[in-house]
Design an enzyme around this catalytic site. Structure first.
Site, PDB file in Angstrom:
ATOM      1  N   ALA A 258       0.708  -1.050  -0.511  1.00 56.47           N
ATOM      2  CA  ALA A 258      -0.495   0.186   0.386  1.00 56.47           C
ATOM      3  C   ALA A 258       0.761   0.627  -0.097  1.00 56.47           C
ATOM      4  CB  ALA A 258      -1.002  -0.253   1.145  1.00 56.47           C
ATOM      5  N   HIS A 259       0.490   2.062   0.203  1.00 52.58           N
ATOM      6  CA  HIS A 259       0.837   3.767   0.051  1.00 52.58           C
ATOM      7  C   HIS A 259       1.779   3.953   0.916  1.00 52.58           C
ATOM      8  CE1 HIS A 259      -2.687   4.487   1.859  1.00 52.58           C
ATOM      9  NE2 HIS A 259      -1.777   5.607   2.401  1.00 52.58           N
TER      10      HIS A 259
END
Length: 363
Positions: A258-259
């Site tokens: 994820a980010h």
């Protein structure tokens, strides 16, 4: 691929015995080996398979008596599985994508293509993208604007690299890899039930219906050297800063990063692992299949997590963990043993209850 026994031994740093000029064409399991095959037999417990095949040569465990096994030639590697890494690289026939730039590729005139780069059919290379020397870009791949691929990159079919991603040398991406997709970031105008539940550990308060508003990804993805990504693995862009993947990281199929995640050097993530946003994973971490790590936490260097482990809080460096939620592996095994004993314990307690509650029949 055709090599002599001596050529193979020299290439992988092993020792050759017997008729070292013997030519082999492929590597097979002992029971399936033909006369022109090299049987892979690095564990003595599988030696019986040689009698089922027709191999004249084999790669053997250290100290094996190749003549007793009826072979004409042999290769001995001090560490069989490590020797297999070199042997498999030598004998790999590849995907036969071909050399040069295919006529159907669409390459922006401002892109920089290094020497000896192969670009397959229907590839799209964006504006100002840079492709390092000796790279292979397979069919239907996409490299976004301002993205950089280091030398000797190898993109299998249908890989996409988003805009502004920076990737080091010797990058390998299996089919369907997606690097630099937007992060999964959304927010509501007022505090949501999710935020309230997190703060209170369960109480979301008065539920209010709200729309989710997208937070755009202004960062991209930075990947170091010698990184390999498995099929359909996805790495999201950072929100403001880049998501960062260190040198030598290996990911299996269907991994999601994820980010804003940071992953240290030489970490390995097996299939279906998921790392939530803004989490930091240390160096030399190993996670089995289907491991998960919550957001905004830290997993220290040299952590080993068994399959399906769910890490919901910080994991100290060097710890071996298992379970959901994650605990020390030895603790989890004791918990599991206790769980298996529960039915018998419940039955014993029921018997005691009957004994205690049984009415007194004496006059």
């Amino acid at each position: 691929m055709v090599y002599s026994i001596q050529q193979i031994a020299d290439a992988i740093g092993a020792e050759a015995f017997g008729n070292t000029d013997l030519i082999v064409e492929r590597v097979t399991e002992p029971a399936m080996a033909g006369a022109n095959d090299l049987a892979l037999l690095t564990n003595p417990k599988f030696a019986g398979g040689l009698a089922q095949g027709s191999a004249r040569a084999a790669m053997l465990w250290p100290g094996a008596d190749w003549q007793e096994l009826g072979l004409e030639a042999a290769i001995e590697s001090p560490r069989g599985r490590y020797g297999l890494s070199g042997l498999s690289a030598l004998m790999d026939p590849g995907q036969h994508f071909g050399a040069g730039i295919h006529a159907s590729a669409v390459i922006d005139p401002t892109a920089e293509i290094g020497e000896n780069v192969a670009i397959g059919p229907l590839v799209v290379i964006g504006a100002r993208a840079k492709i390092g020397a000796n790279s292979i870009i397979g069919p239907q791949c996409s490299v976004g604007a301002d993205a950089t691929l280091g030398a000797n990159a190898y993109l299998r079919e249908m890989v996409s690299i988003g805009a502004r991603a920076t990737i080091g040398a010797r990058f390998i991406a299996q089919p369907g890899v997606r690097v630099a997709s937007d992060g999964f970031s959304f927010v509501t105008p007022e505090k949501s039930g999710v935020e309230a539940a997190r703060e209170t550990l369960g109480d979301q308060g008065d539920v209010k219906s709200q729309e989710w508003t997208r937070i755009h990804s202004l960062g991209s993805v930075t990947i170091g050297d010698d990184v390999e990504l498995g099929a359909n693995t996805c790495i999201d862009c950072g929100t403001i800063r880049d998501t960062r993947i260190g040198n030598g990281v290996k990911m299996d199929n269907l991994v999601h990063i994820a980010h804003n995640v940071v992953i240290g050097d030489n970490t390995i993530l097996a299939g279906q692992c998921g790392i939530a946003g803004s989490t930091v994973i240390g160096k030399n971490v190993v996670m089995g299949g289907q491991c998960g790590v919550t957001d905004n936490t830290t997993v220290g260097d040299n952590v080993i997590a068994g399959g399906a482990t769910k890490m919901m809080s910080k994991v100290p460096a060097g710890r071996v963990v298992l379970g959901s939620p994650a605990v020390k592996m030895e603790t989890h095994l004791e918990m599991y043993k206790g769980l298996r004993r529960l039915p018998r314990l419940i039955a014993d307690v029921a018997k005691l209850q009957k004994t205690i509650s049984k009415p007194d029949t004496k006059d």
